[in-house]
Design an enzyme around this catalytic site. Structure first.
Site, PDB file in Angstrom:
ATOM      1  CB  SER A 184      -0.950   0.132   1.216  1.00  0.00           C
ATOM      2  OG  SER A 184      -1.895   1.007   1.284  1.00  0.00           O
ATOM      3  CG  ASP A 391      -6.691  -2.837  -3.537  1.00  0.00           C
ATOM      4  OD1 ASP A 391      -7.434  -1.865  -3.448  1.00  0.00           O
ATOM      5  OD2 ASP A 391      -5.493  -2.591  -3.457  1.00  0.00           O
ATOM      6  CG  HIS A 416      -5.768  -2.111   0.186  1.00  0.00           C
ATOM      7  ND1 HIS A 416      -4.891  -1.538  -0.958  1.00  0.00           N
ATOM      8  CD2 HIS A 416      -5.263  -1.197   1.268  1.00  0.00           C
ATOM      9  CE1 HIS A 416      -4.076  -0.679  -0.552  1.00  0.00           C
ATOM     10  NE2 HIS A 416      -3.965  -0.362   0.678  1.00  0.00           N
TER      11      HIS A 416
END
Length: 543
Positions: A184, A391, A416
């Site tokens: 991320s 995601d 995610h």
């Protein structure tokens, strides 16, 4: 009662830790592996609040008991434009990241004391367990880099810590270059470091694997975060963590969140919009309801108006927490840095991104029947989304657009945070890190091709050259196949898939002719493998 409950929980936690100590010893270590450094994303590091007067340390992210109160008291912050740093409202508190287990403790389980429902706070935990199975060893070939995720991704303090971490990992592993795996926002932090400290990056880094990185931002998620807040977990568990409102007040003063807004210089295939149903009146007093759409630049005044009266009460004092233009200016400079970053020539870069999830891209407030009459009402309204593939947090379009020279970009169905637990991601990482020593694995399609037979024969007779070829492979993957037929014992027997094709060509005067025929047979096996056989014949003739 709450204090007694906390004491009971801590006692049980201590007992569980004692019970688990016997199983912590690692049985297999592979000395040939290069070191790996795991870099988390936003909210992916344990944060401890340290009392400057007494030195007492208390975990404020993540925790269950007293979570919201301690979060507001110790973690709420204010941005200092002179330093570019977000500082705690409590002047007697500073934030530290625990360094136990060579940095892995801070990014493993974000609430390591949880007994029930711990899956919701797992971060890199499953991946760390998997790496240890492959032969990685904490402190020798496996390390973590937690950081204060409130801060800018280019904050010099964080950059200095990462530089020191890379040097220490390089030394601890005996001078081996490092494989960075980021998740991320950790991808943006790594990219900032690569741009600002190219010489250090080149010296210590061998490869960088980015997972679910918002390279061009996470527009829908960030828009709703600014206006409505964000939940760390979904479902009933969110009642035990930080409220959306408390999180919103923190993130409005965090440069890292502003750095996740939609990139302004990126050519979006689908431009992310903030949409609001408004009532408009003409000069004759007639009113109509219209849907107003604002692209990223034009949405800033809407944020400012919607949050113009946003306040918190801290220690009895009302404090304004509006949309912060000083942080926005800082974040714009960060995004310029990110867009100009270049990958050093000898370093390999890989990109894994999540797919098959509805991902907020455009955010809409109000409706034709209930238009927004005052923008200051927006933080109290429920957002509606126009979703794209991604995601669930980062759109596919953003995650793929790394702007770097990638060895491979692979999409994996997963959300995610959940993508860090996907078995396919583990198989891909194992292959790219050369921890499996399997040259036949194909990360793009997630299967292994094993050649099992090869025969080729060529003969010439009566002016014709005939070449025959037979090849066989075993394909190993997760797809068991659904094509089957019933046999007399009611068991299912895999049905072969057979395909054939023919190609031919001849010269203009038909003095030479060539023809090739091929048959491909795919047979599913009981062990989940697929057997593939190719039979081909080529015939060429000259007059």
């Amino acid at each position: 009662m709450a204090v007694l409950l906390e004491d009971i929980v801590k006692s049980v936690e201590h007992l569980l830790k004692l019970i688990s100590k016997a199983s912590e010893e690692q049985t297999y270590v592979d000395p040939t592996l290069d070191p790996v450094l795991l870099v988390p994303g936003i909210a992916g590091s344990i944060l401890n609040a340290v009392d400057n007067k007494t030195g007492q340390t208390e975990r404020v992210w993540v925790r269950i008991l007293g979570a919201d109160h301690e979060f507001q008291d110790k973690l709420w912050s204010s941005f200092n434009p002179a330093t570019g740093k977000t500082e705690c409202l409590d002047a007697d508190t500073h934030i530290e990241i625990p360094q136990e287990r060579h940095g892995l403790h801070a990014i493993d389980m974000l609430d390591p004391d949880m007994i029930i429902g711990s899956e919701c706070v797992y971060y890199f935990h499953d991946m760390i367990v998997e790496f240890i199975k492959w032969g990685y060893q904490e402190g020798t070939t496996l390390f973590g880099f937690g950081y204060d995720f409130r801060q800018s991704n280019r904050l010099q303090e964080t950059m200095d810590r990462l530089a020191a971490k890379l040097e220490s990992v390089y030394t601890a592993s005996g001078g081996r270059k490092i494989n960075i795996i980021s998740h991320s926002m950790g991808g943006l932090l790594t990219k900032c470091f690569m741009s600002l400290h190219t010489d250090i990056f080149e010296k210590y880094v061998k490869s960088w694997i980015a997972i679910a990185a918002p390279f061009q931002g996470a527009p829908g998620y960030i828009t709703s975060t600014f206006l409505n807040g964000a939940s760390f977990v979904e479902g009933w568990e969110q009642n035990f963590f930080i409220s959306k409102w408390s999180m919103q007040q923190l993130l409005l003063e965090c440069p890292s969140i502003y750095e996740l807004m939609a990139s302004l210089d990126f050519k979006w295939e689908h431009v992310p919009l903030l949409e609001i149903w408004r009532k408009r009146s003409d000069g004759d007093g007639n009113s109509t309801t219209v849907l107003e759409s604002y692209p990223p630049v034009e949405a800033i005044p809407i944020f400012m108006e919607a949050l113009s009266e946003n306040k918190i009460n801290y220690n009895g004092v009302d404090m304004s927490v509006p949309f912060n233009l000083e942080i926005l200016n800082w974040a714009n400079e960060t995004r310029k840095l990110l867009s100009s970053a270049e990958l050093p020539q000898q370093i390999k870069f890989y990109n894994i991104y999540g797919t098959n999830n509805e991902t907020p891209h455009c955010v809409c407030y109000g409706s034709d029947d209930a238009p927004v009459t005052d923008l200051r009402e927006v933080p109290t309204l429920e957002a509606k989304y126009i979703n794209v593939d991604g995601d669930g947090t980062v759109p596919l379009e953003s995650a793929k657009a790394d702007g770097l020279r990638a060895i491979a970009r692979v999409g994996v169905p997963g959300d995610h945070r959940g993508i860090l637990c996907e078995r396919q991601v583990f198989r891909i990482l194992k292959h790219w890190l050369r921890a499996d020593h399997d040259p036949f694995y194909n990360p793009i399609n997630d299967y292994v091709i094993l050649p099992t037979a090869f025969e080729m024969e060529s003969i010439t007779t009566k002016g014709m050259q005939v070449t025959s070829l037979r090849e066989e492979w075993e394909i190993v993957g997760d797809d068991d196949g659904n094509d089957c037929k019933e046999n007399t014992t009611t068991e299912k027997e895999p049905l072969p898939l057979v395909g054939s094709f023919t190609v031919a060509c001849s010269s203009g005067d038909k003095s030479a002719q060539e023809e090739a025929r091929a048959t491909v047979t795919i047979q599913s096996q009981n062990d989940g493998k697929k057997h593939v056989e190719l039979n081909a014949v080529s015939i060429s003739a000259s007059a």
